[in-house]
Design a protein around this motif. Structure first.
Motif, mmCIF file in Angstrom:
data_model
loop_
_atom_site.group_PDB
_atom_site.id
_atom_site.type_symbol
_atom_site.label_atom_id
_atom_site.label_comp_id
_atom_site.label_asym_id
_atom_site.label_seq_id
_atom_site.Cartn_x
_atom_site.Cartn_y
_atom_site.Cartn_z
ATOM 1 N N MET A 28 0.770 -1.253 -0.048
ATOM 2 C CA MET A 28 -0.220 -0.273 0.032
ATOM 3 C C MET A 28 1.021 1.051 0.096
ATOM 4 O O MET A 28 0.553 2.112 -0.714
ATOM 5 C CB MET A 28 -1.126 -0.183 1.177
ATOM 6 C CG MET A 28 -2.026 1.426 0.766
ATOM 7 S SD MET A 28 -3.232 1.731 2.866
ATOM 8 C CE MET A 28 -2.010 1.799 4.213
ATOM 9 N N GLY A 29 2.044 1.029 0.965
ATOM 10 C CA GLY A 29 2.879 2.091 0.718
ATOM 11 C C GLY A 29 3.993 2.299 -0.572
ATOM 12 O O GLY A 29 3.859 3.557 -1.171
ATOM 13 N N ALA A 30 4.025 1.589 -0.721
ATOM 14 C CA ALA A 30 4.648 1.428 -2.330
ATOM 15 C C ALA A 30 4.387 2.130 -3.242
ATOM 16 O O ALA A 30 4.474 2.917 -4.135
ATOM 17 C CB ALA A 30 5.064 -0.308 -3.113
ATOM 18 N N PHE A 31 2.353 1.557 -3.660
ATOM 19 C CA PHE A 31 1.561 2.224 -4.554
ATOM 20 C C PHE A 31 1.549 3.431 -4.091
ATOM 21 O O PHE A 31 1.521 4.369 -5.198
ATOM 22 C CB PHE A 31 0.557 1.274 -4.078
ATOM 23 C CG PHE A 31 -0.840 2.349 -5.403
ATOM 24 C CD1 PHE A 31 -1.024 1.431 -6.248
ATOM 25 C CD2 PHE A 31 -2.158 2.738 -5.273
ATOM 26 C CE1 PHE A 31 -1.638 2.036 -7.396
ATOM 27 C CE2 PHE A 31 -2.960 3.653 -6.415
ATOM 28 C CZ PHE A 31 -3.000 2.737 -7.499
ATOM 29 N N GLU A 32 1.185 4.305 -2.707
ATOM 30 C CA GLU A 32 1.019 5.431 -2.578
ATOM 31 C C GLU A 32 1.787 6.025 -2.437
ATOM 32 O O GLU A 32 1.636 7.714 -3.578
ATOM 33 C CB GLU A 32 0.239 5.685 -1.324
ATOM 34 C CG GLU A 32 -0.293 6.991 -1.105
ATOM 35 C CD GLU A 32 -1.006 6.929 0.352
ATOM 36 O OE1 GLU A 32 -0.547 8.476 1.357
ATOM 37 O OE2 GLU A 32 -1.160 5.930 0.766
ATOM 38 N N TRP A 33 3.145 5.939 -2.229
ATOM 39 C CA TRP A 33 3.935 7.089 -2.616
ATOM 40 C C TRP A 33 4.614 6.947 -3.732
ATOM 41 O O TRP A 33 5.612 8.302 -4.647
ATOM 42 C CB TRP A 33 5.438 6.661 -1.316
ATOM 43 C CG TRP A 33 5.243 7.131 -0.203
ATOM 44 C CD1 TRP A 33 4.615 6.148 0.887
ATOM 45 C CD2 TRP A 33 4.754 8.725 0.640
ATOM 46 N NE1 TRP A 33 4.400 7.308 2.202
ATOM 47 C CE2 TRP A 33 4.589 8.115 1.594
ATOM 48 C CE3 TRP A 33 5.300 9.145 -0.336
ATOM 49 C CZ2 TRP A 33 4.151 9.326 1.799
ATOM 50 C CZ3 TRP A 33 5.791 10.681 0.316
ATOM 51 C CH2 TRP A 33 5.116 10.625 1.600
ATOM 52 N N GLY A 34 4.171 5.755 -4.456
ATOM 53 C CA GLY A 34 4.754 5.467 -6.053
ATOM 54 C C GLY A 34 4.049 6.180 -6.170
ATOM 55 O O GLY A 34 5.211 7.431 -7.207
ATOM 56 N N GLN A 35 2.753 6.676 -6.108
ATOM 57 C CA GLN A 35 2.335 7.991 -6.203
ATOM 58 C C GLN A 35 2.264 9.168 -6.938
ATOM 59 O O GLN A 35 2.962 10.313 -7.275
ATOM 60 C CB GLN A 35 1.066 7.563 -6.733
ATOM 61 C CG GLN A 35 0.186 6.683 -7.388
ATOM 62 C CD GLN A 35 -0.174 7.204 -8.850
ATOM 63 O OE1 GLN A 35 0.002 7.698 -9.491
ATOM 64 N NE2 GLN A 35 -0.693 6.143 -9.305
ATOM 65 N N SER A 36 2.833 9.809 -5.201
ATOM 66 C CA SER A 36 3.184 10.903 -5.148
ATOM 67 C C SER A 36 4.800 11.567 -5.046
ATOM 68 O O SER A 36 5.143 12.502 -5.057
ATOM 69 C CB SER A 36 3.245 11.114 -3.452
ATOM 70 O OG SER A 36 2.084 10.299 -2.382
ATOM 71 N N ILE A 37 5.734 9.916 -5.389
ATOM 72 C CA ILE A 37 6.846 10.412 -5.686
ATOM 73 C C ILE A 37 6.706 11.568 -7.233
ATOM 74 O O ILE A 37 7.996 11.808 -7.382
ATOM 75 C CB ILE A 37 8.078 10.100 -4.938
ATOM 76 C CG1 ILE A 37 8.043 10.118 -3.273
ATOM 77 C CG2 ILE A 37 9.198 10.523 -5.248
ATOM 78 C CD1 ILE A 37 8.554 8.510 -2.650
#
Length: 395
Positions: free
Chosen positions: A224-233
């Motif tokens: 979930m962190g990888a998906f969300e932060w992949g988008q954010s960064i």
């Protein structure tokens, strides 16, 4: 702690989540300026999230131990003060190495604040955990949305790219004033001989046997962190590479965060009903559909729709997972919060470093597709967690 102090503490925590939401989301929109200012490659730019997330994890672990010795309001005040100092230091930073060191220290203050806040809310609002945690995450999302817009505003007035950190230092000062006021009220009560509630004196303890093993949170939280932060960064860089202007790309990221806000408002409204399996699986479909609309087309307006749908899909997952875990084993609220924070930051590191490193060889347009893989693995891991949590609650 009196009711007035508890309400005042919640106000301070709510403001802190708004601030940390903006702080966490500012790096993605700042990457183009940071890359130019420090002459970074894509791999080096992707590395910037590693010190932040490492510091975040250390702060979360440290605060869990400190909770056994100090009161929450004391710790919150201390970390708010440190946050002010670190933000001011980032404003004056002129080398990449120094920036990374101070940024990691700022991340540790954020990790500690998150764990303290989740522990307070999870143990105070026992009958409305989903709504209470969703409220904080909603404010966090408002901070996320405001970050790229704040940057656009500051840059339009010819402020330097580091100017947002000075703004954040001022905002953290307000939190410090609130926490300090609570401490002064508590000291005044003690001097006047007021009785201290037994809940303030009790150390936090964990049960001898785990009803819901922490291991079940690891896979869904990491990806979930990888998906969300992949988008954010990386979305801003990906959108610019697809032909959008810098301002349009940052607006696109805000649309993703607007989707997260929308679903968190819904989660607050429906409360515990957000645990309905049909709703959760509808959100899974949003994650996959929205992300495919982003990675399979170069059309900006399709990106906007996909960003909103994907944001709506992932936005409610953190409060749903954490509240479900707390419901299965309330005494481990702090441990579950720490685990979620640690795993989400590890997922953020995975997304930041893998996409950034591979982008140097294959281009951001190709490597950004890894966000789809992250989303699918998250859904699979969530299913295993959900079944075990349901069995633990039933027993």
């Amino acid at each position: 702690m009196s009711d007035t102090q508890s309400k005042l503490l919640f106000v301070g925590i709510a403001l802190a989540f708004l601030i940390w939401g903006a702080l966490g989301a500012i790096i993605g929109p700042l990457l183009p300026e940071m890359t130019e200012a420090f002459s970074l490659s894509s791999a080096q730019a992707g590395f910037v999230f590693i010190p932040w997330s490492t510091g975040f994890s250390i702060g979360a672990l440290t605060s869990q131990r400190l909770l056994h010795r100090y009161k929450i309001e004391t710790l919150l005040a201390a970390f708010a003060g440190l946050s002010i100092l670190f933000c001011i230091a980032l404003f004056f930073c002129n080398t990449f190495i120094h920036f990374l060191i101070i940024f990691s220290l700022l991340g540790s203050a954020g990790g500690a604040t998150f764990t303290l806040a989740h522990t307070f809310v999870g143990q105070t609002f026992t009958k409305h955990r989903v709504a209470a945690i969703s409220s904080l995450d909603l404010l966090f999302s408002f901070g996320n949305v405001s970050a790229p817009l704040l940057l656009v505003l500051l840059l339009s007035f010819s402020f330097g790219w580091q100017s947002p950190f000075l703004f954040f230092a001022l905002a953290c000062s307000i939190c410090l004033v609130i926490y300090t006021s609570i401490l002064l009220l508590t000291a005044k009560q003690r001097r006047s001989g007021a009785e201290v509630s037994s809940s303030d004196a009790k150390p936090l303890t964990a049960p001898s046997k785990a009803t819901l093993p922490i291991g079940y949170l690891i896979i869904p939280a990491v990806f979930m962190g990888a998906f969300e932060w992949g988008q954010s960064i990386w979305f801003v860089s990906y959108s610019i590479d697809s032909g959008a202007s810098e301002t349009a790309a940052r607006i696109g990221q805000s649309v993703f965060l607007a989707g997260m806000i929308s679903i968190r408002i819904l989660t607050i409204a429906i409360g515990q009903r957000s645990n309905d399996t049909r709703l959760v699986r509808t959100l899974f479909a949003f994650i996959v559909l929205g992300n495919l609309m982003i990675v399979l087309t170069g059309e900006y307006y399709i990106h906007l729709v996909g960003c909103f749908i994907a944001g709506a899909g992932v936005g409610a997952m953190f409060p749903i997972i954490l509240s479900r875990a707390m419901e299965a084993d309330p005494a481990r609220s702090a441990s579950y919060s720490v685990t979620m924070i640690l795993c989400i930051t590890v997922g953020g590191q995975l997304a930041s470093l893998s996409i950034g490193t591979l982008a140097d060889y294959y281009g951001i347009a190709n490597t950004f597709r890894f966000t789809t893989i992250f989303g699918v693995i998250f859904i699979i891991g969530f299913e295993f967690f959900w079944r075990r949590a349901k069995a633990s609650i039933a027993s």
